[in-house]
Every structure is written in C-alpha cells, then in structure tokens.
Design an enzyme around this catalytic site. Sequence first.
Site, PDB file in Angstrom:
ATOM      1  N   HIS A   1       0.794  -0.975  -0.079  1.00 31.29           N
ATOM      2  CA  HIS A   1       0.056   0.267   0.061  1.00 31.29           C
ATOM      3  C   HIS A   1       1.007   1.302  -0.132  1.00 31.29           C
ATOM      4  CE1 HIS A   1      -3.137   2.890   1.108  1.00 31.29           C
ATOM      5  NE2 HIS A   1      -4.048   1.775   0.743  1.00 31.29           N
TER       6      HIS A   1
ATOM      7  N   ASP B   1      -7.961  -5.356  -0.039  1.00 30.16           N
ATOM      8  CA  ASP B   1      -8.286  -6.391  -1.156  1.00 30.16           C
ATOM      9  C   ASP B   1      -8.093  -7.731  -1.027  1.00 30.16           C
ATOM     10  OD1 ASP B   1      -7.418  -3.230  -2.690  1.00 30.16           O
ATOM     11  OD2 ASP B   1      -9.285  -4.125  -2.966  1.00 30.16           O
TER      12      ASP B   1
HETATM   13  C1  SDX Z   1      -6.165   0.010  -2.905  1.00 30.70           C
HETATM   14  O1  SDX Z   1      -4.301   4.783  -2.109  1.00 30.70           O
HETATM   15  C2  SDX Z   1      -5.366   4.030  -1.334  1.00 30.70           C
HETATM   16  O2  SDX Z   1      -5.833   4.329  -0.472  1.00 30.70           O
HETATM   17  C3  SDX Z   1      -6.056   2.587  -2.204  1.00 30.70           C
HETATM   18  C4  SDX Z   1      -6.918   1.904  -1.343  1.00 30.70           C
HETATM   19  C5  SDX Z   1      -8.099   2.825  -1.365  1.00 30.70           C
HETATM   20  O3  SDX Z   1      -8.892   2.291  -0.037  1.00 30.70           O
HETATM   21  O4  SDX Z   1      -8.458   3.703  -2.075  1.00 30.70           O
HETATM   22  O5  SDX Z   1      -6.468   1.536  -0.058  1.00 30.70           O
HETATM   23  C6  SDX Z   1      -7.244   0.643  -2.276  1.00 30.70           C
HETATM   24  O6  SDX Z   1      -6.094   0.355  -4.144  1.00 30.70           O
HETATM   25  C7  SDX Z   1      -5.394  -0.955  -2.154  1.00 30.70           C
HETATM   26  C8  SDX Z   1      -4.254  -1.216  -2.971  1.00 30.70           C
HETATM   27  C9  SDX Z   1      -4.584  -2.418  -3.813  1.00 30.70           C
HETATM   28  N1  SDX Z   1      -3.396  -2.807  -4.836  1.00 30.70           N
HETATM   29  C10 SDX Z   1      -2.755  -4.042  -4.657  1.00 30.70           C
HETATM   30  O7  SDX Z   1      -3.034  -4.797  -3.836  1.00 30.70           O
HETATM   31  C11 SDX Z   1      -1.990  -4.253  -5.847  1.00 30.70           C
HETATM   32  C12 SDX Z   1      -0.450  -4.741  -5.379  1.00 30.70           C
HETATM   33  N2  SDX Z   1       0.094  -3.749  -4.831  1.00 30.70           N
HETATM   34  C13 SDX Z   1       1.135  -3.107  -5.363  1.00 30.70           C
HETATM   35  O8  SDX Z   1       0.863  -2.726  -6.744  1.00 30.70           O
HETATM   36  C14 SDX Z   1       1.573  -1.720  -4.486  1.00 30.70           C
HETATM   37  O9  SDX Z   1       1.713  -2.176  -3.318  1.00 30.70           O
HETATM   38  C15 SDX Z   1       0.486  -0.559  -4.637  1.00 30.70           C
HETATM   39  C16 SDX Z   1       0.280  -0.022  -6.014  1.00 30.70           C
HETATM   40  C17 SDX Z   1      -0.494  -0.795  -3.686  1.00 30.70           C
HETATM   41  C18 SDX Z   1       1.418   0.662  -3.876  1.00 30.70           C
HETATM   42  O10 SDX Z   1       2.515   0.894  -4.853  1.00 30.70           O
HETATM   43  P1  SDX Z   1       3.651   1.907  -4.542  1.00 30.70           P
HETATM   44  O11 SDX Z   1       3.157   2.877  -3.329  1.00 30.70           O
HETATM   45  O12 SDX Z   1       3.889   2.824  -5.653  1.00 30.70           O
HETATM   46  O13 SDX Z   1       4.805   1.125  -3.961  1.00 30.70           O
HETATM   47  P2  SDX Z   1       5.866   0.427  -5.088  1.00 30.70           P
HETATM   48  O14 SDX Z   1       5.158  -0.165  -6.173  1.00 30.70           O
HETATM   49  O15 SDX Z   1       6.805   1.676  -5.413  1.00 30.70           O
HETATM   50  O16 SDX Z   1       6.435  -0.518  -4.119  1.00 30.70           O
HETATM   51  C19 SDX Z   1       7.422  -0.277  -3.243  1.00 30.70           C
HETATM   52  C20 SDX Z   1       8.244  -1.674  -3.414  1.00 30.70           C
HETATM   53  C21 SDX Z   1       8.816  -1.724  -4.833  1.00 30.70           C
HETATM   54  O17 SDX Z   1      10.197  -2.602  -4.780  1.00 30.70           O
HETATM   55  P3  SDX Z   1      11.274  -1.453  -5.111  1.00 30.70           P
HETATM   56  O18 SDX Z   1      11.275  -1.204  -6.392  1.00 30.70           O
HETATM   57  O19 SDX Z   1      11.445  -0.612  -3.942  1.00 30.70           O
HETATM   58  O20 SDX Z   1      12.451  -2.826  -4.962  1.00 30.70           O
HETATM   59  O21 SDX Z   1       7.610  -2.616  -2.887  1.00 30.70           O
HETATM   60  C22 SDX Z   1       7.519  -3.618  -4.004  1.00 30.70           C
HETATM   61  C23 SDX Z   1       7.910  -2.921  -5.352  1.00 30.70           C
HETATM   62  O22 SDX Z   1       8.357  -3.880  -6.304  1.00 30.70           O
HETATM   63  N3  SDX Z   1       5.962  -3.895  -4.009  1.00 30.70           N
HETATM   64  C24 SDX Z   1       5.660  -5.422  -4.121  1.00 30.70           C
HETATM   65  C25 SDX Z   1       4.038  -5.444  -4.053  1.00 30.70           C
HETATM   66  N4  SDX Z   1       4.061  -3.991  -3.688  1.00 30.70           N
HETATM   67  C26 SDX Z   1       5.042  -3.259  -3.741  1.00 30.70           C
HETATM   68  N5  SDX Z   1       6.262  -6.559  -4.476  1.00 30.70           N
HETATM   69  C27 SDX Z   1       5.700  -7.631  -4.434  1.00 30.70           C
HETATM   70  N6  SDX Z   1       4.121  -7.671  -4.416  1.00 30.70           N
HETATM   71  C28 SDX Z   1       3.459  -6.431  -4.445  1.00 30.70           C
HETATM   72  N7  SDX Z   1       2.240  -6.567  -3.986  1.00 30.70           N
END
Ligand code: SDX
Length: 430
Positions: free
Chosen positions: A306, A364
């Site tokens: 998140h 989720d």
């Molecule tokens: C919702 O914003 C809100 O409030 C949203 C929400 C709401 O109520 O409105 O809470 C609802 O959208 C919840 C999130 C649902 N999405 C997912 O579950 C999809 C999987 N999660 C990711 O795509 C990600 O965690 C996000 C999109 C939720 C957050 O993305 P960020 O903040 O841009 O973080 P990032 O992608 O930069 O990740 C940071 C690191 C990265 O690694 P590095 O580049 O630093 O090496 O963590 C890793 C990412 O690769 N990472 C994951 C991961 N999520 C982040 N690695 C594996 N699996 C994951 N799920």
Amino acid sequence: MSEETAKLSFSGKEHDFSVRKGSIGPDVIDISSLYKETGAFTYDPGFTSTASCDSEITFIDGDEGTLLHRGYPIEQLAEHGDFLEVCYLLLYGELPTKTQKSDFDYRVTRHTMVHEQMNRFFTGFRRDAHPMAVMCGTVGALSAFYHDSTDISDPHQRMVASMRMIAKMPTIAAMAYKYHIGQPFVYPQNDLDYASNFLRMCFAVPCEEYEVNPVLARAMDRIFILHADHEQNASTSTVRLAGSSGANPFACIAAGIACLWGPAHGGANEAALNMLAEIGSVDRIPEYIERAKDKNDPFRLMGFGHRVYKNYDPRAKIMQKTTHEVLGELGIKDDPMLEVAMELEKIALHDDYFVEKKLYPNIDFYSGITLRALGFPTNMFTVLFSVARTVGWIAQWKEMIEDPNQRIGRPRQLYTGAPKRDYVPMNKRS
Ligand code: SDX
C-alpha cells in the site's frame, strides 16, 4: 509563536516557505509560490510526498495502521455503525442523531430507483461486457437524466446529486450484474435497508420470494463501510481533479469509477482472487512468493502492499473477521482459497523481502473470498468497491467545491522532449 518556515537555497538565493500544521499527521511545506520565486517546479511523480488539498474527512496513519473518518476509528464504525450512518458522517462531519439518521435513510431509500429509460442503456452492451465497463458508461449517463442536479454552484443541487449518487449506485450495480447473467432487473424495495436492498436486487428472481439473510446483509453493510473513503487515493484524486474544472458530479464519479478499475487500485480485489485461484494450493505458494520478489517478473502479490500503510491495513483485519463470519454462516468449512490466502499471508509476513519493504495485506486481500462466498462473480468485486466508495468520492468532491481557495488542478512537468526545431518538408526528409 512565530510561524515556522522551511528554507530552500537555490541558484544562489535563499527562499523561505511557510510550514502549516494539521490537527494530526505530517506538517506541510507550502510551496505554492515556489515557481514564482525560483522559476523551478517541484518533481514528485506519483505524489508520494505531495499534499493536494486540506481535508477534514479521513485520516490514515500508515505507520500505526490506523484509519479515522471524521476522527472516528474504522474499527468502531464497522462494529457499531451502519453504512448510511457512515455516509452521513462523511457528508456532514458528525454522527447523526436518531432523527437525522431516519430522515437520511428515508431520503436515500426514496432515491434508489433510476429513470426507466436507463434500462435501455444496458441493452447496448454485450452480455459478456465487464460490469465495470457498464458502470463507467451508465453512471456517466446519469447527467443526461438528472439536469436538475448538475449545477455545482447551487448547494441544494449539490446535495440532491450526492443523495442520488449514493442511492442509485447499488441499483445500477445490481442492474449491471443482472444484465451480465441474463436475468431480469429487480426494483429496489423501500422497506429494506441499504445492504439488504442491494443483495435482493442482485440475487432475487421473479419465480420465488427472496429472503435476505441478516448475517450476510450485515457483512455486506460492513464491507461497504470498510470501502467508503480513504483520503486522496488515486480514484478520489481523479474525482477531485475532474470536479476542479466544474464538471458535473455524475461525470466526476464516472471518472472515479474508471480509475478505480485498475488492478493496482480497486481492481486488486478481482486480481487477488484470480491470483489465489492461480496459485491453487498451499504447496505452490513458495513459487509465487519468489516470482513476486523477482524484479524481472511483473508478477506482484495482489492484495499486498500500500502507498500509505506500512503496517497492517486495519480494514484487512476487519475484512478477515468478516470472511470467517460469512463462511461460517454459509457452512463453508474448508474453502481452499481461504486456506491458500491464510498460508500466503503467514509466509509473506515472515519473508525478509516483504518485511523490509513493509508489505502487508490490504483490504483487497480478503474481500474477494468473502464476496465470492456471498455469491458474486469475480468481475463484480470492483463494482461493489465503487458502490461503497461513491460516498467518499462525493464527500471529497463536495469538500473541494466548497473550498473558497479551490481552483482548477493543472500540474506542470519536467520537459525532456526535443528543443524547438523547424518543420521539414516531406521531400527533404530522409
Ligand atoms: C487500494 O491509495 C489507497 O488508499 C488505495 C486503497 C483505497 O482504499 O483507495 O487503499 C485501495 O488500491 C489498495 C491497494 C490495492 N493494490 C494491490 O493490492 C496491488 C498490489 N500492490 C502494489 O501494486 C503496490 O503495493 C501498490 C500499488 C498498492 C502501492 O504501490 P507504491 O506505493 O507505488 O509502491 P511501489 O510499487 O513503489 O512498491 C514499493 C516496493 C517496490 O519494490 P522496489 O522497487 O522498491 O524494489 O515494494 C514492491 C515494489 O516492487 N512491492 C511489491 C508489491 N507491492 C509493492 N512487491 C511484490 N508484491 C506486491 N504486492
């Protein structure tokens, strides 16, 4: 006490910017005069360090894992309140008195029908259209029917549009589902509460009486509460930006629905269940954990991570409890998806990669298992999210419109394209 300032030294000049304090949470450095003073922009793609507005509606402490709506913790609202009470709180800022609540329930209930001609929209879609595509189209079309509540400068019309959106979204969502499965639409029933009405519009058929299961209705109502609002997330920011141009509220909510559909946002509940189904069994979890950690593999653990929560999403805890309640009520003893989900969570929470990156289950992760148990197909999960989030979008839109400092949102950029150059006639091009 003198105002605190933040100092910036840039191109040999010193600049002071005022620091503003909220009631709780991080301070902000007001850089609205930065470009005028320095000729430079800030750069923050994804807005990881940017506050886009003042807001009194919702507060998240990502490190603590807390979520407050108008100061009330989500755990208490989910335990003691109902969804329309939370809607009232988000819209008006205070918990309703008994009279205010019954008046609000009455007004919402009596806006649940849609214009009869809305039915014709659905026949234009293929039956196998994704229900979110149908929602984007039909909700945007509401502005073609309700001209008496599109003048955003009129507070009365803003409130009427807000009530209409909250009231009609379940009806439209149920119609999208019924159309998708080839069953006749079911009209709302004024003697049912919000969640019961929605379940009946989705699952009743003309051939027999439909009895709402109160345990499942309560679970549905709680799921709506958990998804109601969440600060300036991607879809809420979309609604605010669309609204900042003066677009009508129905069109703004349709923009929010479109943004919510993405798998990184509201589409994650559908993607998370599809992921659990793909993993299939506990013994395949290590393979997927490794893939999620592999930078060369686009696979991510859907329902994990998140932007704000760097601790457990408080909604996920309540969602997990609701999952067990629903499966228990339905007598589903050993749901293989739940088994995979719980084992996946256990392994991930002890894996260095997830611990170091502070990746926890978000709302989720468990919601899909519950919604599937309630009888919804996977492609309806984000539709349900949009039904609940409509009140958050509307409350945030209303707050933006009523902000005296509100102006059209128009970010700038770092230009990395070609410098100015002259047109080359066709016969001179190589
Ligand atoms: C919702 O914003 C809100 O409030 C949203 C929400 C709401 O109520 O409105 O809470 C609802 O959208 C919840 C999130 C649902 N999405 C997912 O579950 C999809 C999987 N999660 C990711 O795509 C990600 O965690 C996000 C999109 C939720 C957050 O993305 P960020 O903040 O841009 O973080 P990032 O992608 O930069 O990740 C940071 C690191 C990265 O690694 P590095 O580049 O630093 O090496 O963590 C890793 C990412 O690769 N990472 C994951 C991961 N999520 C982040 N690695 C594996 N699996 C994951 N799920």
